[in-house]
Design an enzyme around this catalytic site. Structure first.
Site, mmCIF file in Angstrom:
data_model
loop_
_atom_site.group_PDB
_atom_site.id
_atom_site.type_symbol
_atom_site.label_atom_id
_atom_site.label_comp_id
_atom_site.label_asym_id
_atom_site.label_seq_id
_atom_site.Cartn_x
_atom_site.Cartn_y
_atom_site.Cartn_z
ATOM 1 N N LYS A 1 0.844 -1.189 0.000
ATOM 2 C CA LYS A 1 0.000 0.000 0.000
ATOM 3 C C LYS A 1 0.886 1.249 0.000
ATOM 4 O O LYS A 1 1.852 1.332 0.748
ATOM 5 C CB LYS A 1 -0.902 -0.015 1.236
ATOM 6 C CG LYS A 1 -2.099 0.906 1.163
ATOM 7 C CD LYS A 1 -3.031 0.658 2.345
ATOM 8 C CE LYS A 1 -4.276 1.522 2.256
ATOM 9 N NZ LYS A 1 -5.197 1.295 3.389
ATOM 10 N N GLU B 1 -19.934 -5.933 10.396
ATOM 11 C CA GLU B 1 -20.905 -5.207 11.218
ATOM 12 C C GLU B 1 -21.959 -6.124 11.820
ATOM 13 O O GLU B 1 -22.403 -5.915 12.959
ATOM 14 C CB GLU B 1 -21.573 -4.103 10.392
ATOM 15 C CG GLU B 1 -20.648 -2.962 10.003
ATOM 16 C CD GLU B 1 -19.863 -3.215 8.736
ATOM 17 O OE1 GLU B 1 -19.090 -2.331 8.337
ATOM 18 O OE2 GLU B 1 -20.023 -4.315 8.144
ATOM 19 N N ARG C 1 -25.830 -2.448 7.161
ATOM 20 C CA ARG C 1 -25.431 -3.820 6.835
ATOM 21 C C ARG C 1 -25.780 -4.790 7.957
ATOM 22 O O ARG C 1 -25.747 -6.006 7.768
ATOM 23 C CB ARG C 1 -23.923 -3.867 6.550
ATOM 24 C CG ARG C 1 -23.501 -3.032 5.351
ATOM 25 C CD ARG C 1 -22.007 -2.775 5.326
ATOM 26 N NE ARG C 1 -21.228 -3.971 5.113
ATOM 27 C CZ ARG C 1 -20.651 -4.298 3.951
ATOM 28 N NH1 ARG C 1 -20.787 -3.519 2.903
ATOM 29 N NH2 ARG C 1 -19.947 -5.398 3.837
#
Length: 650
Positions: free
Chosen positions: A285, A371, A399
């Site tokens: 990254k 979640e 969600r």
């Protein structure tokens, strides 16, 4: 401001078809120029930098090998899609990222045929790509589904649900696991690249197919045993046993920045009849920009910055951010209450739970992008006598709605929901707006729903939630900094279902819920200037309603306007239902009460500055004033709104 980078090869490539005309040995230069272009563009617009830098070579390789847009490329979450946008006919607009009228910061179907599926929430890519692959298979049309999913997104159960159902797609489904953080794989190098090329080659797969046909003539038990032995042998060498068990042919790990490794493997996968295939790619990254590589968060999300120095452009110091007020308050409360714990779903700094975690690491839980699990985990903690706070963005809590209903509300368990990013959120646009939580929570029996008007109110509501053990309770607050009000030295336990009068008047009553209170105050000033005495009530609670306050204001004022940063079905709907049930709107024709509700419009609002978004939504002071004047049939109705529109255009 520095000049744009020199990109002679990239200047010749506007779409993947032109990219595929290049020679393979030119792709290294193209990738370098693409990386420079992206860094420069994000320095101007702000946005997600590190994730895009990590997939530059992978983006080039995918578009070079596969036949996009006929092969449907789905980027999970979409944070990493900026290089993809540059290569797919949007380079001329790339410096408009995340701004009003500009490019979305995520993939978006309406933006380009190269964005077959919009994604800004995590872990949806495999399901979507599987849908594309199976649809083409059923229709007898060419075209694959290609999903690029990060290792973080693989923490969500939905990714595994999709993989478990992927077998019928066969070789039409390709999943590329971009491993840039979790270190799933051992270090990659020449040996792993050789093995990846070998096990994806037509020669190996041909021999494997021949052997498979031969052993099928043996007993079923022996056939299954030999097949498993081959899978586990490859798995021991390459590390892909889990994915093989889910029905994928695993290839990797390979270096995601080495085009000499990437291209042959992708070509092998493209040309094989084996499938579905999972290609394990290891990337860094922030690759290629030292300030991103050296940053703790790899420059995940950045404001505008100086390319040469890496210095981020900082705004003027102001009031504390709402999430930090929540995190600091909760950490302080936990010093004297060992039952308090905090849960976040992969957003510790975004929710302020990082501050709580620093002070109380043993009571802080980051469940990853999960979640649903996080909410039910909180329910279990609450059932065992703890005081859990589930700190989740409004848009992400959607969600886990079934878990909120089934595992929390029905059982009346005292889970505390700290709902960040309530209302409109600016540059992240419609996908991240907290538009619906008032509506989807206030409909639930047993649920208490609060909304903070400012940072001091947020501190009081955090304390109130901590002390509330009668059932589930939620409090919402916006993105960004507070209003600058003094922070309380002593926290107040709010009376459940009771609002407060901020300003007393006689003719107009504005019932404000949440952070539109400052705009309500501005509107009241303008109405007072027109001779219209105005009351402002900070309702504090969408549920239960302060029925006594509502009844009093409706009986003593000519116009009542509700204002909220939420969709239809929220405060305004509940106030109207209560007023109807109680007959509060049944006055004589000449003296009938006029009730109006201001809320988010029935549309998805694209990215822009928050102030412009709220202008579009009709929730700033001029629109509040105009709503009142129209209700009163005042002769200046429409003037304030048109002046605001003119100012916005200017």
């Amino acid at each position: 401001m520095t000049s744009k980078p020199d990109t002679p090869l990239l200047d010749t490539v506007n779409n993947p078809a032109q990219l595929r005309e290049l020679k393979a040995e030119q792709l290294r230069q193209l990738s370098d120029e693409l990386r420079e272009e992206m860094i420069d563009a994000v320095s101007v617009s702000g946005g997600h930098l590190g994730s895009g830098l990590g997939v530059v070579e992978l983006t080039v390789a995918i578009h070079y090998v596969f036949n996009t847009p006929d092969d449907k490329l789905v980027w999970d979450v979409g944070h990493q899609c900026y290089p993809h946008k540059i290569l797919t006919e949007r380079r001329d607009r790339i410096r408009t990222l995340r701004s009003g009228g500009g490019l979305s910061g995520f993939t978006k179907r309406a933006e380009s045929e190269y964005d077959p599926f919009g994604a800004a929430h995590s872990s949806t890519s495999i399901s979507a790509a599987l849908g594309f692959a199976v649809a083409n298979k059923l229709k007898g049309e060419p075209g694959r589904g290609i999903a690029v999913i990060g290792d973080g997104a693989m923490s969500a159960g939905m990714a595994y649900e999709a993989m478990n159902n992927a077998a019928q797609a066969g070789n039409r489904l390709v999943v590329i696991l971009n491993d840039n953080d979790m270190s799933i794989a051992p270090p990659v190098g020449g040996l792993s690249a050789y093995l990846a090329r070998m096990v994806s080659s037509s020669e190996y797969l041909g021999l494997r197919s021949l052997a498979s046909r031969a052993v099928k003539k043996m007993s079923r038990r022996m056939h299954q045993g030999i097949r498993k032995a081959e899978e586990y042998t490859r798995g021991m060498v390459t590390g892909g046993t889990l994915f093989e068990e889910l029905g994928f042919y695993y290839v990797g790990p390979i270096d995601g920045h080495n085009l000499d490794h990437l291209i042959p493997v992708l070509e092998n996968v493209r040309d094989t009849s084996e499938g579905p295939v999972l290609i394990h790619v290891v990337t860094t990254k922030g690759k290629g920009y030292k300030y991103a590589e050296e940053s703790a968060d790899k420059y995940h999300g950045v404001p505008k910055f100086d390319v040469v120095t890496g210095e981020k452009k900082k705004g003027a110091a102001g009031p504390p951010a709402y999430q930090n007020v929540f995190g600091d308050t909760l950490a302080k409360l936990a010093e004297t209450d060992e039952r308090i714990c905090a849960i976040t779903a992969a957003m510790p700094s975004g929710t302020g739970v990082d501050r709580f975690a620093t002070a109380h690491p043993e009571r802080s839980f980051d469940v990853g992008i999960a979640e649903q699990h996080g909410v039910t985990f909180a329910a279990g903690l609450a059932a065992q006598g703890m005081r859990p706070f589930a700190a989740i963005y409004s848009t992400f809590l959607q969600r886990a709605y079934d878990q909120v209903v089934h595992d929390v509300a029905i059982q009346n368990l005292p889970v505390r929901f700290a709902i960040d990013r309530a209302g409109l959120v600016g540059a992240d646009g419609a996908t991240h707006a907290g538009s619906f939580d008032i509506t989807y929570l206030a409909t639930l029996p047993n649920m208490v729903v609060m909304a903070a008007a400012d940072e001091a109110e947020l501190a009081h509501m955090t304390y109130t939630a901590a002390e509330y053990d009668e059932g589930p309770i939620a409090f919402r607050y916006p993105r960004g900094n507070g209003t600058g009000v003094p922070m309380p030295e002593t926290l107040e336990k709010l009376e459940i279902g009771k609002g407060r009068i901020v300003r007393e008047g006689t003719k107009v009553a504005i019932l404000s819920l949440g952070a539109r209170l400052e705009e309500a105050k501005k509107a009241a000033d303008q109405l007072e200037a027109k001779g219209l005495s105005t009351t402002i009530a900070d309702m504090r609670f969408a549920k239960p309603l302060d029925e006594d306050l509502i009844a009093r204001l409706m009986r003593t004022h000519e116009v009542v306007v509700t204002v909220e940063e939420g969709a239809i079905g929220g405060l305004g709907a509940h106030v109207l239902t209560y007023a109807s049930d109680e007959g509060l709107t049944d006055g004589d024709s000449g003296t009938a009460l006029k009730v109006r509700t201001l809320r988010l419009p029935d549309t998805f609002i694209d990215q822009d500055s928050p102030d412009k978004q709220y202008d579009e939504a009709g929730l700033n002071a001029p629109q509040i004033v105009d709503c009142v004047l129209k209700a009163l049939k005042h002769n200046s109705a429409g003037v304030a709104e048109s002046e605001a529109e003119a100012g916005a255009r200017a």
